[in-house]
Design an enzyme around this catalytic site. Structure first.
Site, PDB file in Angstrom:
ATOM      1  CG  PHE A  72      -1.996   0.984   1.219  1.00 53.33           C
ATOM      2  CD1 PHE A  72      -3.166   0.748   0.516  1.00 53.33           C
ATOM      3  CD2 PHE A  72      -1.848   2.186   1.894  1.00 53.33           C
ATOM      4  CE1 PHE A  72      -4.184   1.693   0.491  1.00 53.33           C
ATOM      5  CE2 PHE A  72      -2.863   3.136   1.866  1.00 53.33           C
ATOM      6  CZ  PHE A  72      -4.026   2.892   1.164  1.00 53.33           C
ATOM      7  CG  ASP A 123      -1.236  -2.443   6.650  1.00 52.78           C
ATOM      8  OD1 ASP A 123      -2.412  -2.751   6.943  1.00 52.78           O
ATOM      9  OD2 ASP A 123      -0.926  -1.333   6.200  1.00 52.78           O
ATOM     10  CE1 TYR A 139     -10.100   3.346   5.521  1.00 49.17           C
ATOM     11  CE2 TYR A 139      -9.271   4.226   7.591  1.00 49.17           C
ATOM     12  CZ  TYR A 139      -9.064   3.897   6.271  1.00 49.17           C
ATOM     13  OH  TYR A 139      -7.853   4.116   5.685  1.00 49.17           O
ATOM     14  CE  LYS A 140      -8.773   0.401   3.705  1.00 48.36           C
ATOM     15  NZ  LYS A 140      -7.321   0.329   3.689  1.00 48.36           N
ATOM     16  NE  ARG A 152      -9.871  -2.101  -4.420  1.00 47.24           N
ATOM     17  CZ  ARG A 152      -9.442  -1.514  -3.310  1.00 47.24           C
ATOM     18  NH1 ARG A 152      -8.354  -1.960  -2.704  1.00 47.24           N
ATOM     19  NH2 ARG A 152     -10.085  -0.491  -2.784  1.00 47.24           N
TER      20      ARG A 152
HETATM   21  C1  LIG Z   1      -6.508   1.373   3.791  1.00 48.54           C
HETATM   22  C2  LIG Z   1      -5.095   1.020   4.060  1.00 48.54           C
HETATM   23  C3  LIG Z   1      -4.263   1.902   4.754  1.00 48.54           C
HETATM   24  C4  LIG Z   1      -4.802   3.243   5.173  1.00 48.54           C
HETATM   25  O1  LIG Z   1      -4.037   3.955   6.050  1.00 48.54           O
HETATM   26  P1  LIG Z   1      -4.633   5.298   6.694  1.00 48.54           P
HETATM   27  O2  LIG Z   1      -3.558   5.802   7.527  1.00 48.54           O
HETATM   28  O3  LIG Z   1      -5.885   4.919   7.405  1.00 48.54           O
HETATM   29  O4  LIG Z   1      -4.993   6.219   5.572  1.00 48.54           O
HETATM   30  C5  LIG Z   1      -2.966   1.499   5.021  1.00 48.54           C
HETATM   31  N1  LIG Z   1      -2.508   0.300   4.603  1.00 48.54           N
HETATM   32  C6  LIG Z   1      -3.291  -0.572   3.922  1.00 48.54           C
HETATM   33  C7  LIG Z   1      -2.765  -1.911   3.505  1.00 48.54           C
HETATM   34  C8  LIG Z   1      -4.601  -0.232   3.619  1.00 48.54           C
HETATM   35  O5  LIG Z   1      -5.389  -1.078   2.942  1.00 48.54           O
END
Ligand SMILES: *Cc1c(COP(=O)(O)O)cnc(C)c1O
Length: 406
Positions: free
Chosen positions: A126, A203, A228-229, A377
């Protein structure tokens, strides 16, 4: 393979988690929302919990509320630990964003491995993760060693074994890749990192709440994840972090804030990190948003991660079966692992016109997600995604493909 819509309807009627859809506020039952892996829907109980918190807790208790509010971050962390990520009590706490937590834990890990000069991650990780790790390396004069994972299957133990050496301080990877949905082998990769003396940071953003996780069993050192996912906690809701109990004493958090202080309300002259997981907090937690995390996490815990995983798997299998029947002939590629045990809860479909196809889908009330340059997706969020949503999404994608100028 039965491709009739009536088949999807019959699977919905037999779905043991179907009742959970009623737990969500759904303003338009005809909207096919396949983006719950980016932003989860609003649980009804969250609307009332937020209103109640604002009116009664904030509105009437005012500053006396802090007596009980200070515990919420840790209390919510305990539920995530015991019901979703396989951690022990006192190893998970809710705080900050995933990006900030990643920075805090990666920085602490690097401090704990002085003399080692390399961070390992993968080129498909990410963006925020890659940037944070690169930024830390740049600030400390360290290097990032990049894995080049398979674009569909994600990083493997094999990839890692060719990049690991005794100069590696930290390995940081995503458990489920945000593009292709591949699941990394947490146990094997963590073991391999440890065999070279590196610390391992996972992560969990795209796996928590939808893939069972066993942080203790895999002897994971550090992890971060967002809420939030698949946990439906609301846009910008705070994330969580995990630090293995045996490491907590040894790791030093880089941001010395008063919420991580031993005796916060002494207002003492010097920073002394709190015992336990609380030392990884920084400042005042966002209590209103935390109410959303508490409700979203409780909902997933009620449904049970095993049951959620079963439904997630059959939903993505169904999407792939319809892809085989309908879309492969249009030159669409499958961008996710075909093997269910290697796939999280979204399916990536590959097409050169992906951007344009996503726009066409949105006009037809299907909400997918476009990831440049060529990925569509489709995310399945098992607490509210129906088989008919998958059918409708795939059917309208088929129609959009037919309408492309040839
Ligand atoms: C959504 C997501 C993030 C988001 O990080 P934020 O700090 O909440 O913006 C980080 N890593 C992964 C793998 C994600 O899917």
């Amino acid at each position: 393979m039965n491709t009739d819509r009536s088949y999807a309807e019959s699977r919905d009627s037999a779905d043991p988690l179907a009742r959970f859809r009623d737990e969500f506020f759904i303003s338009d039952d005809n909207l096919v929302y396949l983006n719950g892996n980016s932003l989860g829907r609003l649980p009804r109980r969250t609307s009332s919990a937020l209103a109640e918190f604002v009116t009664f807790e904030w509105g009437t208790r005012l500053s006396s509320g802090w007596e009980s509010w200070v515990e919420v971050a840790e209390r919510t962390g305990e539920v995530i630990a015991s019901s979703l990520v396989g951690a022990r009590a006192g190893e998970v706490i809710v705080s900050d964003s995933t990006s900030v937590n990643l920075y805090k834990l990666a920085s602490a890990a690097l401090d704990a491995r002085p003399g080692r000069s390399v961070i390992v991650t993968d080129t498909d990780n990410f963006p925020s993760d890659r940037y944070v790790l690169e930024g830390l390396a740049a600030a400390r004069g360290l290097g990032v060693r990049w894995l080049e994972p398979d674009p569909i299957e994600g990083p493997s133990e094999q990839d890692l074994s060719t990049t690991l050496a005794d100069d590696v301080a930290l390995v940081s990877l995503s458990h489920v890749n945000y593009r292709n949905g591949s699941i990394a082998d947490m146990a094997a990769i963590t073991r391999l990192a440890h065999s070279h003396g590196a610390l391992m940071l996972w992560d969990l953003c795209h796996s928590v709440g939808v893939v069972p996780i066993d942080l203790s069993g895999c002897e994971v050192d550090l992890a971060v994840g967002c809420t939030y996912k698949y946990l439906n906690a609301g846009p910008g809701a705070p994330a969580f972090l995990y630090v293995r109990e045996e490491l907590q004493e040894e790791l030093a958090q880089p941001i010395w804030g008063w919420f991580g202080q031993t005796d916060q309300f002494e207002f003492g002259p010097r920073y002394e990190p709190a015992k336990g997981i609380a030392r990884f907090l920084v400042g005042t937690p966002p209590l209103i948003a935390l109410a959303g995390v508490e409700e979203g996490v409780a909902l997933a815990a009620d449904a049970g991660i095993k049951e959620i995983r079963v439904k997630s798997t059959v939903l993505t299998e169904y999407a792939i079966a319809l892809f085989d029947e309908w879309l492969a002939s249009f030159g669409v590629g499958l961008g996710s692992p075909r093997e269910s045990s290697a796939r999280g809860s979204h399916v990536a479909l590959l097409h050169d016109d992906a951007a344009h196809l996503c726009e066409a889908l949105i006009k037809q009330k299907v909400i997918p997600d476009f990831r440049p340059p060529n990925i569509i997706r489709f995310g399945a969020s098992p607490l509210y995604t129906r088989f008919t949503d998958i059918w409708d999404g795939m059917d309208r994608l088929r129609a959009a493909l037919s309408a492309l100028p040839s």
